[in-house]
Motif scaffolding. Sequence first.
Motif, PDB file in Angstrom:
ATOM      1  N   GLY A  18       0.745  -1.102  -0.031  1.00  0.00           N
ATOM      2  CA  GLY A  18       0.008   0.043  -0.098  1.00  0.00           C
ATOM      3  C   GLY A  18       0.933   1.255  -0.034  1.00  0.00           C
ATOM      4  N   GLY A  19       2.257   1.112  -0.190  1.00  0.00           N
ATOM      5  CA  GLY A  19       2.926   2.137  -0.101  1.00  0.00           C
ATOM      6  C   GLY A  19       3.278   2.949   1.113  1.00  0.00           C
ATOM      7  N   ILE A  20       4.037   4.112   1.145  1.00  0.00           N
ATOM      8  CA  ILE A  20       4.441   4.463   2.455  1.00  0.00           C
ATOM      9  C   ILE A  20       3.130   5.495   3.029  1.00  0.00           C
ATOM     10  N   GLU A  21       2.050   5.639   2.213  1.00  0.00           N
ATOM     11  CA  GLU A  21       0.972   6.177   2.282  1.00  0.00           C
ATOM     12  C   GLU A  21       0.128   5.546   3.256  1.00  0.00           C
ATOM     13  N   LEU A  22      -0.111   4.209   2.864  1.00  0.00           N
ATOM     14  CA  LEU A  22      -0.650   3.371   3.754  1.00  0.00           C
ATOM     15  C   LEU A  22       0.012   2.839   5.012  1.00  0.00           C
ATOM     16  N   THR A  23       1.205   2.752   5.140  1.00  0.00           N
ATOM     17  CA  THR A  23       2.195   2.740   6.281  1.00  0.00           C
ATOM     18  C   THR A  23       1.799   3.831   7.266  1.00  0.00           C
ATOM     19  N   ASN A  24       2.013   5.130   6.653  1.00  0.00           N
ATOM     20  CA  ASN A  24       1.946   6.196   7.695  1.00  0.00           C
ATOM     21  C   ASN A  24       0.356   6.224   8.574  1.00  0.00           C
ATOM     22  N   HIS A 137       0.380  -4.674   7.826  1.00  0.00           N
ATOM     23  CA  HIS A 137      -0.006  -4.082   6.430  1.00  0.00           C
ATOM     24  C   HIS A 137       0.312  -5.150   5.455  1.00  0.00           C
ATOM     25  N   GLU A 138      -0.742  -5.578   4.949  1.00  0.00           N
ATOM     26  CA  GLU A 138      -0.374  -6.788   3.948  1.00  0.00           C
ATOM     27  C   GLU A 138      -1.113  -6.709   2.571  1.00  0.00           C
ATOM     28  N   LEU A 139      -1.083  -7.736   1.696  1.00  0.00           N
ATOM     29  CA  LEU A 139      -1.480  -7.992   0.607  1.00  0.00           C
ATOM     30  C   LEU A 139      -2.973  -8.532   0.693  1.00  0.00           C
ATOM     31  N   GLY A 140      -4.058  -7.928  -0.071  1.00  0.00           N
ATOM     32  CA  GLY A 140      -5.350  -8.328   0.091  1.00  0.00           C
ATOM     33  C   GLY A 140      -6.128  -8.737  -1.170  1.00  0.00           C
ATOM     34  N   ILE A 141      -7.220  -9.307  -1.086  1.00  0.00           N
ATOM     35  CA  ILE A 141      -7.885  -9.684  -2.449  1.00  0.00           C
ATOM     36  C   ILE A 141      -9.300  -9.053  -2.206  1.00  0.00           C
ATOM     37  N   ALA A 188      -9.355  -0.771  10.539  1.00  0.00           N
ATOM     38  CA  ALA A 188      -8.907  -1.386   9.325  1.00  0.00           C
ATOM     39  C   ALA A 188      -8.910  -0.455   7.899  1.00  0.00           C
ATOM     40  N   ASP A 189      -7.910  -0.736   7.082  1.00  0.00           N
ATOM     41  CA  ASP A 189      -7.840   0.233   6.024  1.00  0.00           C
ATOM     42  C   ASP A 189      -7.425  -0.328   4.608  1.00  0.00           C
ATOM     43  N   THR A 190      -7.471   0.201   3.703  1.00  0.00           N
ATOM     44  CA  THR A 190      -7.052  -0.372   2.351  1.00  0.00           C
ATOM     45  C   THR A 190      -6.480   0.740   1.642  1.00  0.00           C
ATOM     46  N   ASN A 191      -5.597   0.351   0.404  1.00  0.00           N
ATOM     47  CA  ASN A 191      -5.232   1.326  -0.325  1.00  0.00           C
ATOM     48  C   ASN A 191      -4.996   0.542  -1.719  1.00  0.00           C
ATOM     49  N   PRO A 192      -4.721   1.041  -2.878  1.00  0.00           N
ATOM     50  CA  PRO A 192      -4.601   0.337  -3.779  1.00  0.00           C
ATOM     51  C   PRO A 192      -3.100  -0.181  -4.195  1.00  0.00           C
ATOM     52  N   LEU A 241      -6.749  -6.966  -6.592  1.00  0.00           N
ATOM     53  CA  LEU A 241      -5.505  -6.637  -5.520  1.00  0.00           C
ATOM     54  C   LEU A 241      -5.694  -5.514  -4.790  1.00  0.00           C
ATOM     55  N   GLN A 242      -5.569  -5.445  -3.507  1.00  0.00           N
ATOM     56  CA  GLN A 242      -5.353  -4.341  -2.896  1.00  0.00           C
ATOM     57  C   GLN A 242      -4.308  -4.467  -1.695  1.00  0.00           C
ATOM     58  N   ALA A 243      -4.091  -3.444  -1.054  1.00  0.00           N
ATOM     59  CA  ALA A 243      -3.338  -3.535   0.240  1.00  0.00           C
ATOM     60  C   ALA A 243      -4.328  -3.232   1.205  1.00  0.00           C
ATOM     61  N   VAL A 244      -4.222  -4.202   2.505  1.00  0.00           N
ATOM     62  CA  VAL A 244      -5.020  -3.863   3.549  1.00  0.00           C
ATOM     63  C   VAL A 244      -4.012  -3.516   4.901  1.00  0.00           C
ATOM     64  N   ALA A 245      -4.719  -3.041   5.722  1.00  0.00           N
ATOM     65  CA  ALA A 245      -3.958  -2.620   7.223  1.00  0.00           C
ATOM     66  C   ALA A 245      -5.048  -2.645   8.337  1.00  0.00           C
TER      67      ALA A 245
END
Length: 254
Positions: A18-24, A137-141, A188-192, A241-245
């Motif tokens: 999810g990039g540094i954006e989702l990490t932050n 922060h992981e890979l999601g479907i 819970a959050d997601t990012n492209p 595909l998406q990133a999940v947190a």
Amino acid sequence: MQGHWLLAKLGKRVLRPGGIELTNRLIANASPAAGDRIIEFGPGVGRTASVLLAANPRTYIAVDPNPQGTSALLKILANYPQARLERADAKTTRLPDECADLVVGEAMLSMQSDADKLDIMREAYRILAPGGRYAIHELGIRPDDASREFVQGIAKSLSRSIKVGARPLTVPLWSELLTEAGFCVHYADTNPMHLLEPKRIISDEGLKGALTFFFNVARNRAARKRIIGMRQQFRKHGDNLQAVAFVAIKPGEV
């Protein structure tokens, strides 16, 4: 070479889906503080370690059994006397019970089987004090109601490209595992999932870092072919595909 370490070798520092954006956003919701004892599973080259250490925690322990990325990580940890690296597997850290207030893990559970994911989550639960936070922060479907067979099909396709077992899950399945490990999901959050898109690379690495990465890729034909193949797979499955947190809490009084 596994895909994420190939990217690191070429100069990419942010290796999170999810990039540094989702990490932050994840770290902001995990609320690291000066009095915290922080443990990070799979710190890689130390990009998130820098964010966590900026909070000046009481202690920081990086838990990682792999030699890749150690040099970059140790350069960061050397600036903080309360920080150290522990050579251990996240499933069996050998750390004492309830020795942490915050455990962070990014882009490492996605490479584990569901049983190993659960083992790592339970280890995080064991070492957290009551009221402690577990941030991942992981890979999601997507969609959320995707079948197991559909998820497994995408996982196999990705694994062939990135040369490591990719086992992403839907948001509900990630939540179920956290709950089974004993946690209460707080956030819970997601990012492209745009890890290899030029716009995301510039956002993650900054213009100078991105130009260095692009230059290194351009002059390495074999690496360029690998990375193009990886990006094609990411784009092929882009709609799914998406990133999940998540930030999950260990029940009990703080």
